[in-house]
Design a protein around this motif. Structure first.
Motif, PDB file in Angstrom:
ATOM      1  N   ILE A 113      68.769 -15.983  10.495  1.00 13.46           N
ATOM      2  CA  ILE A 113      70.132 -16.324  10.060  1.00 13.46           C
ATOM      3  C   ILE A 113      70.756 -17.342  11.018  1.00 13.46           C
ATOM      4  O   ILE A 113      71.441 -18.267  10.584  1.00 13.46           O
ATOM      5  CB  ILE A 113      71.005 -15.051   9.976  1.00 13.46           C
ATOM      6  N   THR A 114      70.491 -17.191  12.314  1.00 15.69           N
ATOM      7  CA  THR A 114      71.007 -18.135  13.308  1.00 15.69           C
ATOM      8  C   THR A 114      70.458 -19.539  13.054  1.00 15.69           C
ATOM      9  O   THR A 114      71.180 -20.532  13.159  1.00 15.69           O
ATOM     10  CB  THR A 114      70.639 -17.681  14.733  1.00 15.69           C
ATOM     11  N   VAL A 143      69.547 -20.798  10.159  1.00 17.66           N
ATOM     12  CA  VAL A 143      70.237 -21.339   8.991  1.00 17.66           C
ATOM     13  C   VAL A 143      71.652 -21.771   9.369  1.00 17.66           C
ATOM     14  O   VAL A 143      72.148 -22.803   8.905  1.00 17.66           O
ATOM     15  CB  VAL A 143      70.270 -20.305   7.842  1.00 17.66           C
ATOM     16  N   GLY A 144      72.308 -20.985  10.244  1.00 15.68           N
ATOM     17  CA  GLY A 144      73.643 -21.355  10.725  1.00 15.68           C
ATOM     18  C   GLY A 144      73.634 -22.658  11.502  1.00 15.68           C
ATOM     19  O   GLY A 144      74.574 -23.462  11.407  1.00 15.68           O
ATOM     20  N   ASN A 178      69.384 -19.790   2.431  1.00 12.26           N
ATOM     21  CA  ASN A 178      70.408 -18.752   2.348  1.00 12.26           C
ATOM     22  C   ASN A 178      70.140 -17.788   1.204  1.00 12.26           C
ATOM     23  O   ASN A 178      70.344 -16.575   1.323  1.00 12.26           O
ATOM     24  CB  ASN A 178      71.779 -19.409   2.153  1.00 12.26           C
ATOM     25  N   ILE A 205      75.586 -11.960   6.451  1.00 13.98           N
ATOM     26  CA  ILE A 205      75.015 -13.307   6.539  1.00 13.98           C
ATOM     27  C   ILE A 205      76.064 -14.315   6.992  1.00 13.98           C
ATOM     28  O   ILE A 205      75.821 -15.129   7.892  1.00 13.98           O
ATOM     29  CB  ILE A 205      74.414 -13.727   5.186  1.00 13.98           C
ATOM     30  N   THR A 206      77.249 -14.273   6.374  1.00  9.88           N
ATOM     31  CA  THR A 206      78.298 -15.237   6.720  1.00  9.88           C
ATOM     32  C   THR A 206      78.699 -15.107   8.186  1.00  9.88           C
ATOM     33  O   THR A 206      78.837 -16.111   8.895  1.00  9.88           O
ATOM     34  CB  THR A 206      79.536 -15.030   5.818  1.00  9.88           C
ATOM     35  N   GLU A 230      75.697 -16.220  10.459  1.00  3.16           N
ATOM     36  CA  GLU A 230      75.416 -17.659  10.325  1.00  3.16           C
ATOM     37  C   GLU A 230      76.428 -18.495  11.081  1.00  3.16           C
ATOM     38  O   GLU A 230      76.052 -19.408  11.832  1.00  3.16           O
ATOM     39  CB  GLU A 230      75.404 -18.061   8.852  1.00  3.16           C
TER      40      GLU A 230
END
Length: 290
Positions: free
Chosen positions: A65-66, A68-69, A160, A172-173, A176
């Motif tokens: 997730i990091t 993708v962020g 995502n 996730i939000t 991210e």
């Protein structure tokens, strides 16, 4: 499905404000995104963390997730960079290339056959961008940065959507935007050395617009689009985001009078992009009806 489309288009409309805010806020694009992520991440931890709406996830998932962020953070930095080097309208039209990039990137990442109609619609949008800039080369640097931003924006929702199969929207939000903030913090000293800033602290006006950008155009818009991704393909979500330039350009015309600097080719290109978006929406609607 209908609710998902409504939420998606509300997210797109909020995203249309970001170009205007990118010009209103006087900070360097790297610092602008850094503050945006910081305010957004803090808000989400209070909003979801205190209410116990965050899932317990493994370190491996946190790392994914990091990553993708970080892609999202780079997309924003290049997007605001395109605005600084060109203008709001040019940066937003470059963003329209997201449809073309998604049609190529999504099959590669998911290891599936490309969808020919999606590639053709993406090429139609690229034709619209070509018509606009073939006749106007004043913003060459801004265009290149804007196209990089569109590529990064195409990768983000594809990854995502895979994560949303395992993790809820709130988790996730939060992770991210927090991951984007942490990774950008590590890179910011090197970025500022290469692209020096006039000032590092937001003034009172900047602070107010940064909060609006974080709370409405980031936190809320992220949740809306993440919800839509549960029911709609990444390509359709990305293609719908091609309406973001329309909203943003209309606002740029209204606020900054940018229409004075744009010729017939700009309007023809935007018309072609709108045609591509409309055709994809029609295609999706017919497929669901069947």
């Amino acid at each position: 499905m209908k609710t998902a489309f409504l939420r998606l288009h509300l997210a797109v409309f909020l995203a249309g404000f970001t170009g205007i805010l990118g010009r209103l806020i006087t900070l360097n694009e790297g610092l602008l995104v850094w503050y945006r992520l910081m305010f957004s991440a803090i808000t989400l931890w209070f909003l979801f963390g205190l209410k116990g709406r965050l899932q317990k996830i493994s370190l491996h998932t946190i790392a994914q997730i990091t990553g993708v962020g970080f892609i999202a953070a780079l997309h924003w930095v290049t997007f605001y960079g395109a605005i600084k080097y060109a203008n709001v309208s040019v940066a937003l039209v470059c963003f329209s290339a997201i449809g073309f990039f998604t049609a190529i990137v999504e099959p590669l990442i998911l290891r599936k056959k490309p969808v020919i109609p999606e590639i053709l619609l993406g090429l139609l949008m690229m034709a619209g961008i070509y018509i606009i800039f073939h006749f106007d080369v004043r913003y060459k640097t801004g265009i290149i940065i804007g196209m990089i931003s569109a590529l990064l924006a195409a990768i983000f929702p594809v990854l995502n959507r895979q994560l949303l199969k395992r993790v809820n929207v709130e988790t996730i939000t939060t992770y991210e935007l927090s991951g984007g903030f942490l990774t950008l913090t590590l890179l910011l000293p090197f970025y500022l050395q290469r692209f020096p800033a006039d000032h590092f602290w937001p003034n009172l006006s900047d602070f107010g617009w940064l909060l609006f950008l974080a709370w409405f155009c980031t936190v809320w818009a992220f949740q809306l689009s993440a919800y839509a991704l549960k029911y709609i393909s990444a390509f359709t979500v990305n293609l719908s985001y091609n309406l973001e330039p329309v909203y943003g350009i209309l606002l740029a015309f209204l606020v900054y009078k940018e229409n004075k600097y744009l010729g017939w080719n700009f309007y023809m290109g935007v018309a072609i992009i709108l045609l591509a978006v409309s055709l994809q929406m029609l295609r999706v609607y017919k497929a669901k009806t069947r």
